[in-house]
Scaffold this motif. Structure first.
Motif, PDB file in Angstrom:
ATOM      1  N   ARG A   1      -2.086  -1.089  -3.660  1.00 35.81           N
ATOM      2  CA  ARG A   1      -3.219  -0.507  -3.239  1.00 35.81           C
ATOM      3  C   ARG A   1      -2.633   1.080  -3.082  1.00 35.81           C
ATOM      4  O   ARG A   1      -1.553   1.248  -2.501  1.00 35.81           O
ATOM      5  CB  ARG A   1      -3.740  -0.914  -2.043  1.00 35.81           C
ATOM      6  CG  ARG A   1      -4.967  -0.136  -1.565  1.00 35.81           C
ATOM      7  CD  ARG A   1      -5.627  -0.781  -0.407  1.00 35.81           C
ATOM      8  NE  ARG A   1      -6.023  -2.310  -0.613  1.00 35.81           N
ATOM      9  CZ  ARG A   1      -5.648  -3.152   0.270  1.00 35.81           C
ATOM     10  NH1 ARG A   1      -4.807  -3.080   1.159  1.00 35.81           N
ATOM     11  NH2 ARG A   1      -5.978  -4.429  -0.234  1.00 35.81           N
TER      12      ARG A   1
ATOM     13  N   LEU B   1       1.156   5.732  -0.304  1.00 30.17           N
ATOM     14  CA  LEU B   1       0.504   6.953  -0.054  1.00 30.17           C
ATOM     15  C   LEU B   1       1.148   7.959  -1.027  1.00 30.17           C
ATOM     16  O   LEU B   1       2.370   8.159  -0.861  1.00 30.17           O
ATOM     17  CB  LEU B   1       0.321   7.389   1.191  1.00 30.17           C
ATOM     18  CG  LEU B   1       0.001   8.695   1.679  1.00 30.17           C
ATOM     19  CD1 LEU B   1      -1.440   8.689   1.212  1.00 30.17           C
ATOM     20  CD2 LEU B   1       0.075   9.218   3.128  1.00 30.17           C
TER      21      LEU B   1
ATOM     22  N   GLU C   1       3.535   7.299  15.139  1.00 32.47           N
ATOM     23  CA  GLU C   1       2.921   6.525  14.176  1.00 32.47           C
ATOM     24  C   GLU C   1       3.486   6.469  12.913  1.00 32.47           C
ATOM     25  O   GLU C   1       3.083   5.397  12.056  1.00 32.47           O
ATOM     26  CB  GLU C   1       1.255   6.907  14.032  1.00 32.47           C
ATOM     27  CG  GLU C   1       0.399   6.779  15.285  1.00 32.47           C
ATOM     28  CD  GLU C   1       0.684   8.061  16.339  1.00 32.47           C
ATOM     29  OE1 GLU C   1       0.318   8.010  17.308  1.00 32.47           O
ATOM     30  OE2 GLU C   1       1.344   9.109  15.672  1.00 32.47           O
ATOM     31  N   THR C   2       4.159   7.287  12.374  1.00 25.46           N
ATOM     32  CA  THR C   2       4.613   7.492  10.794  1.00 25.46           C
ATOM     33  C   THR C   2       6.092   7.314  10.937  1.00 25.46           C
ATOM     34  O   THR C   2       6.690   7.270   9.566  1.00 25.46           O
ATOM     35  CB  THR C   2       4.036   8.644  10.214  1.00 25.46           C
ATOM     36  OG1 THR C   2       4.611   9.835  10.869  1.00 25.46           O
ATOM     37  CG2 THR C   2       2.571   8.645  10.165  1.00 25.46           C
TER      38      THR C   2
ATOM     39  N   GLN D   1       0.812  -0.866  -0.034  1.00 31.47           N
ATOM     40  CA  GLN D   1      -0.143   0.025   0.104  1.00 31.47           C
ATOM     41  C   GLN D   1       1.005   1.193   0.012  1.00 31.47           C
ATOM     42  O   GLN D   1       1.881   1.369   0.749  1.00 31.47           O
ATOM     43  CB  GLN D   1      -0.928   0.004   1.315  1.00 31.47           C
ATOM     44  CG  GLN D   1      -1.660   1.244   1.390  1.00 31.47           C
ATOM     45  CD  GLN D   1      -2.814   1.146   2.533  1.00 31.47           C
ATOM     46  OE1 GLN D   1      -4.159   0.490   1.982  1.00 31.47           O
ATOM     47  NE2 GLN D   1      -2.544   1.426   3.535  1.00 31.47           N
TER      48      GLN D   1
ATOM     49  N   LEU E   1      -3.316   5.007  -1.944  1.00 28.23           N
ATOM     50  CA  LEU E   1      -3.737   6.257  -1.443  1.00 28.23           C
ATOM     51  C   LEU E   1      -3.251   7.604  -1.875  1.00 28.23           C
ATOM     52  O   LEU E   1      -2.248   7.549  -2.053  1.00 28.23           O
ATOM     53  CB  LEU E   1      -3.853   5.949   0.302  1.00 28.23           C
ATOM     54  CG  LEU E   1      -4.227   4.524   0.783  1.00 28.23           C
ATOM     55  CD1 LEU E   1      -3.849   4.571   2.251  1.00 28.23           C
ATOM     56  CD2 LEU E   1      -5.785   4.312   0.601  1.00 28.23           C
TER      57      LEU E   1
ATOM     58  N   GLU F   1      -3.083   6.919  10.158  1.00 24.52           N
ATOM     59  CA  GLU F   1      -4.284   6.284  10.233  1.00 24.52           C
ATOM     60  C   GLU F   1      -4.178   4.576   9.328  1.00 24.52           C
ATOM     61  O   GLU F   1      -4.602   3.878   9.906  1.00 24.52           O
ATOM     62  CB  GLU F   1      -5.555   6.850   9.389  1.00 24.52           C
ATOM     63  CG  GLU F   1      -6.841   6.130  10.006  1.00 24.52           C
ATOM     64  CD  GLU F   1      -8.025   6.884   9.306  1.00 24.52           C
ATOM     65  OE1 GLU F   1      -9.084   6.323   8.548  1.00 24.52           O
ATOM     66  OE2 GLU F   1      -8.242   8.203   9.380  1.00 24.52           O
ATOM     67  N   THR F   2      -3.534   4.904   8.208  1.00 22.34           N
ATOM     68  CA  THR F   2      -3.355   3.681   7.437  1.00 22.34           C
ATOM     69  C   THR F   2      -2.207   2.786   7.432  1.00 22.34           C
ATOM     70  O   THR F   2      -2.264   1.861   6.891  1.00 22.34           O
ATOM     71  CB  THR F   2      -3.826   3.891   5.885  1.00 22.34           C
ATOM     72  OG1 THR F   2      -2.820   4.873   5.524  1.00 22.34           O
ATOM     73  CG2 THR F   2      -5.196   4.666   6.074  1.00 22.34           C
ATOM     74  N   GLN F   3      -1.055   3.521   7.870  1.00 21.35           N
ATOM     75  CA  GLN F   3       0.079   2.769   8.022  1.00 21.35           C
ATOM     76  C   GLN F   3       0.667   2.118   6.675  1.00 21.35           C
ATOM     77  O   GLN F   3       0.702   0.992   6.489  1.00 21.35           O
ATOM     78  CB  GLN F   3       0.045   1.625   8.909  1.00 21.35           C
ATOM     79  CG  GLN F   3      -0.099   2.143  10.337  1.00 21.35           C
ATOM     80  CD  GLN F   3       1.074   2.921  10.952  1.00 21.35           C
ATOM     81  OE1 GLN F   3       2.275   2.574  10.971  1.00 21.35           O
ATOM     82  NE2 GLN F   3       0.757   4.331  11.182  1.00 21.35           N
ATOM     83  N   PRO F   4       0.572   2.938   5.523  1.00 24.19           N
ATOM     84  CA  PRO F   4       1.214   2.467   4.227  1.00 24.19           C
ATOM     85  C   PRO F   4       2.546   2.041   4.303  1.00 24.19           C
ATOM     86  O   PRO F   4       3.293   2.299   5.357  1.00 24.19           O
ATOM     87  CB  PRO F   4       0.934   3.745   3.221  1.00 24.19           C
ATOM     88  CG  PRO F   4       1.345   4.822   4.408  1.00 24.19           C
ATOM     89  CD  PRO F   4       0.612   4.379   5.541  1.00 24.19           C
TER      90      PRO F   4
ATOM     91  N   ILE G   1      -3.622  10.682   6.943  1.00 29.30           N
ATOM     92  CA  ILE G   1      -3.845   9.442   6.378  1.00 29.30           C
ATOM     93  C   ILE G   1      -2.720   8.426   6.726  1.00 29.30           C
ATOM     94  O   ILE G   1      -2.983   7.315   6.882  1.00 29.30           O
ATOM     95  CB  ILE G   1      -3.955   9.775   4.687  1.00 29.30           C
ATOM     96  CG1 ILE G   1      -5.239  10.376   4.403  1.00 29.30           C
ATOM     97  CG2 ILE G   1      -3.898   8.490   4.138  1.00 29.30           C
ATOM     98  CD1 ILE G   1      -5.450  10.986   2.949  1.00 29.30           C
TER      99      ILE G   1
END
Length: 125
Positions: free
Chosen positions: A28, A5, A73-74, A3, A30, A44-47, A41
């Motif tokens: 995928r 981003l 988180e990122t 995934q 984003l 929240e989504t942890q690409p 984003i």
């Protein structure tokens, strides 16, 4: 499935990158149109990786990169800078700020996924 981003203020660039990566790599994708949205984003989504434009209004790519690397988180998500501004900031400076690699604009949509996979040492999936 990977995934990605894509954070870029230009609609065309986001769409070209998204279609290219979804079609050729089956990843995928984003998208975010600003650094602020991108950080939210990503948290929240942890690409698996972030493709980040350098020149954006309000919060530019370097400020966004710093925020991504300072946010728990990122901070571990690999970031690849997307830039049309060769020479303003050196590759070493991007690396010192935490970027994994740089891809120049305009990029070849047919090669974008391979460039990302090579930069992040991902095996083909």
């Amino acid at each position: 499935m990977k995934q990605i981003l894509v954070i870029d203020d230009e609609d065309d660039i986001r769409e070209i990158a998204k279609v290219s990566l979804q079609t050729l790599m089956r990843w995928r994708v984003l998208t975010a149109g600003s650094g602020q949205d991108g950080v939210a984003i990503a948290a929240e989504t942890q690409p698996d990786a972030i493709l980040l434009d350098v020149l954006m209004p309000e919060v530019d790519g370097l400020s966004t990169l710093k925020t991504l690397k300072q946010t728990p988180e990122t901070q571990l998500i690999p970031v690849i800078m997307l830039t049309a501004t060769g020479g303003i900031v050196s590759e070493q400076q991007y690396a010192e700020l935490g970027a994994e690699a740089i891809i120049s604009k305009p990029f070849d949509p047919g090669m974008l996924g391979d460039q990302i996979a090579l930069a992040l040492q991902w095996d083909s999936e």
